[in-house]
Design a protein around this motif. Structure first.
Motif, short mmCIF file in Angstrom:
data_model
loop_
_atom_site.label_atom_id
_atom_site.label_comp_id
_atom_site.label_asym_id
_atom_site.label_seq_id
_atom_site.Cartn_x
_atom_site.Cartn_y
_atom_site.Cartn_z
N PRO A 1 73.35 5.78 32.57
CA PRO A 1 73.05 5.16 31.27
C PRO A 1 71.78 4.32 31.36
CG PRO A 1 74.85 4.01 32.34
CD PRO A 1 74.59 5.24 33.16
N ARG A 2 71.09 4.22 30.24
CA ARG A 2 69.88 3.40 30.21
C ARG A 2 70.26 1.97 29.82
NH1 ARG A 2 63.75 4.68 28.23
NH2 ARG A 2 62.94 2.61 28.75
N THR A 3 69.82 1.04 30.60
CA THR A 3 70.12 -0.37 30.36
C THR A 3 68.88 -1.24 30.35
OG1 THR A 3 70.42 -0.77 32.75
CG2 THR A 3 72.38 -0.11 31.48
N ARG A 4 67.70 -0.66 30.57
CA ARG A 4 66.48 -1.46 30.73
C ARG A 4 65.41 -0.97 29.78
NH1 ARG A 4 63.72 -1.43 36.53
NH2 ARG A 4 63.23 0.66 35.79
N PRO A 5 64.90 -1.86 28.90
CA PRO A 5 63.80 -1.48 28.01
C PRO A 5 62.46 -1.50 28.73
CG PRO A 5 64.39 -3.75 27.64
CD PRO A 5 65.37 -3.22 28.66
N ASP A 6 61.43 -0.94 28.10
CA ASP A 6 60.09 -0.99 28.68
C ASP A 6 59.52 -2.41 28.64
OD1 ASP A 6 60.27 1.73 29.04
OD2 ASP A 6 59.30 2.20 27.13
N ARG A 7 59.78 -3.11 27.57
CA ARG A 7 59.30 -4.49 27.40
C ARG A 7 60.29 -5.25 26.55
NH1 ARG A 7 54.64 -7.48 27.86
NH2 ARG A 7 53.56 -5.67 28.73
N VAL B 1 77.57 6.65 19.16
CA VAL B 1 76.48 6.81 18.19
C VAL B 1 75.14 6.49 18.85
CG1 VAL B 1 75.52 5.88 16.05
CG2 VAL B 1 77.95 6.44 16.17
N LEU B 2 75.10 5.47 19.71
CA LEU B 2 73.88 5.14 20.43
C LEU B 2 73.47 6.28 21.37
CD1 LEU B 2 74.27 1.37 21.43
CD2 LEU B 2 72.71 2.34 19.75
N ALA B 3 74.44 6.88 22.04
CA ALA B 3 74.13 7.99 22.95
C ALA B 3 73.56 9.17 22.17
CB ALA B 3 75.40 8.41 23.70
N ASP B 4 74.10 9.47 21.01
CA ASP B 4 73.56 10.55 20.18
C ASP B 4 72.12 10.23 19.76
OD1 ASP B 4 75.90 11.95 20.38
OD2 ASP B 4 76.66 11.39 18.40
N ALA B 5 71.90 8.99 19.33
CA ALA B 5 70.56 8.60 18.89
C ALA B 5 69.55 8.69 20.02
CB ALA B 5 70.59 7.18 18.31
N ASP B 6 69.96 8.29 21.23
CA ASP B 6 69.05 8.36 22.37
C ASP B 6 68.74 9.81 22.72
OD1 ASP B 6 67.56 7.03 24.49
OD2 ASP B 6 69.06 7.83 25.86
N TRP C 1 73.67 -0.95 26.99
CA TRP C 1 74.21 0.15 27.79
C TRP C 1 74.26 1.39 26.90
CZ3 TRP C 1 77.88 3.87 28.25
CH2 TRP C 1 78.21 4.31 29.53
N VAL C 2 73.34 2.31 27.11
CA VAL C 2 73.26 3.53 26.30
C VAL C 2 73.51 4.73 27.21
CG1 VAL C 2 71.82 4.95 24.79
CG2 VAL C 2 71.62 2.44 24.73
N GLY C 3 74.60 5.42 26.97
CA GLY C 3 74.99 6.54 27.81
C GLY C 3 74.13 7.78 27.58
N ARG C 4 74.25 8.72 28.49
CA ARG C 4 73.53 9.99 28.43
C ARG C 4 74.51 11.12 28.15
NH1 ARG C 4 67.93 8.64 28.95
NH2 ARG C 4 67.74 7.07 30.59
N LEU C 5 74.17 11.98 27.22
CA LEU C 5 75.04 13.10 26.89
C LEU C 5 75.13 14.10 28.03
CD1 LEU C 5 74.14 13.79 23.14
CD2 LEU C 5 75.97 12.35 24.09
N ASP C 6 74.09 14.15 28.87
CA ASP C 6 74.10 15.10 29.98
C ASP C 6 74.80 14.55 31.23
OD1 ASP C 6 72.32 13.20 30.75
OD2 ASP C 6 70.59 14.53 30.96
#
Length: 294
Positions: A190-196, A82-87, A181-186
């Protein structure tokens, strides 16, 4: 459709990520009705599983499916999907991620779990979120658990960790951050680091700030007076003053609002589950519910 049930749109978002079959080769039946029963019990909280209304089918089927999916990590996998879809839809606000905790009092019926380690249904392994202490901490008020939470800018959970109620907050900072840990559909990384990242004074420690610098994550965490006085007393050996922006810190209220939204589920606000892995599944279901709402 009853109050609090999944809408057709929410079901369509959730359906592709539900388990398709069981280990014995059969198929799960009535996913939507069973999930309705799980959400109903989660929303009401104090209702025992045995007292579920008959419209959800056998209470034992509802309970066993929730326990099974909590044990084998199915709820965690659904949450990650669900997190990957949202991202992919651009619904995750990475501009400001905050970390905080909340305490959950345990109901008297949550005590008394058998000391024998539980097993995953149909497997000899232990549940993925099993804790020997069952995530309980004792205080004057009785048994308590803590939920350490990282939320994104849209006031929805990204990661969380359950610990006994007496555990400190600062030592759980890194474990919570490691769970983002937010995966990528492509198929990308995965993204693991926020901007701040934002946090209150409880997370202001050299260890945590060193961790954020190593990962090159900008942060806004106020420095307690005691730490500031100690740094100034050491002179040049105390290091440079920490940067702090009051305007950015005003967004700290968003994590409190995320906790309030999570605790709208009474089974999260008060812990009724004996096992830590089942309570972890209960909190995960509440987080999934928040992400399904557009």
């Amino acid at each position: 459709m009853g109050r609090g049930d999944l809408t057709n749109e929410e079901c369509s978002r959730l359906k592709p990520h539900l388990p398709k079959s069981v280990e014995q080769g059969g198929r799960w039946a009535s996913h939507r009705r069973i999930i309705k029963g799980i959400l109903y019990r989660q929303r009401t909280g104090e209702m025992p599983w045995r007292d579920l209304p008959a419209r959800f089918g056998s209470w034992k089927t509802v309970y066993e499916r929730h326990r099974h999916w909590s044990a084998d990590g199915a709820w965690d996998r659904i949450f990650a999907a669900v997190l990957a879809d949202a991202d992919a839809e651009g619904r995750i606000d990475w501009s400001m991620v905050s970390v905080d905790f909340t305490s959950c009092r345990a109901h008297q019926h949550a005590a008394g779990a058998v000391r024998r380690p539980p097993r995953v249904p149909g497997n000899d392994a232990r549940p993925g979120q099993h804790r020997p202490d069952e995530g309980f901490g004792r205080s004057r008020g009785g048994l308590t658990s803590k939920i350490h939470l990282a939320r994104e800018g849209g006031r929805r959970p990204l990661a969380f960790l359950i610990t006994p109620g007496q555990w400190g907050d600062a030592p759980q900072f890194v474990p919570v951050m490691e769970r983002i840990w937010v995966g990528r559909l492509d198929g990308g990384r995965p993204r693991t680091r926020p901007d701040r990242l934002g946090g209150d004074k409880a997370y202001s420690s050299r260890h945590n700030r060193r961790y954020l610098r190593r990962r090159q994550i900008k942060h806004t965490i106020p420095e307690p007076k005691g730490q500031r006085a100690n740094r100034q007393r050491r002179g040049s050996k105390g290091g440079r003053p920490t940067g702090f922006d009051k305007t950015i810190q005003e967004r700290r209220n968003e994590v409190e609002r995320t906790i309030n939204a999570l605790k709208n589920s009474r089974a999260v606000a008060t812990r009724y589950d004996k096992r830590a892995y089942v309570f972890h599944g209960t909190v995960t279901v509440a987080a999934i519910r928040l992400w399904l709402r557009v």
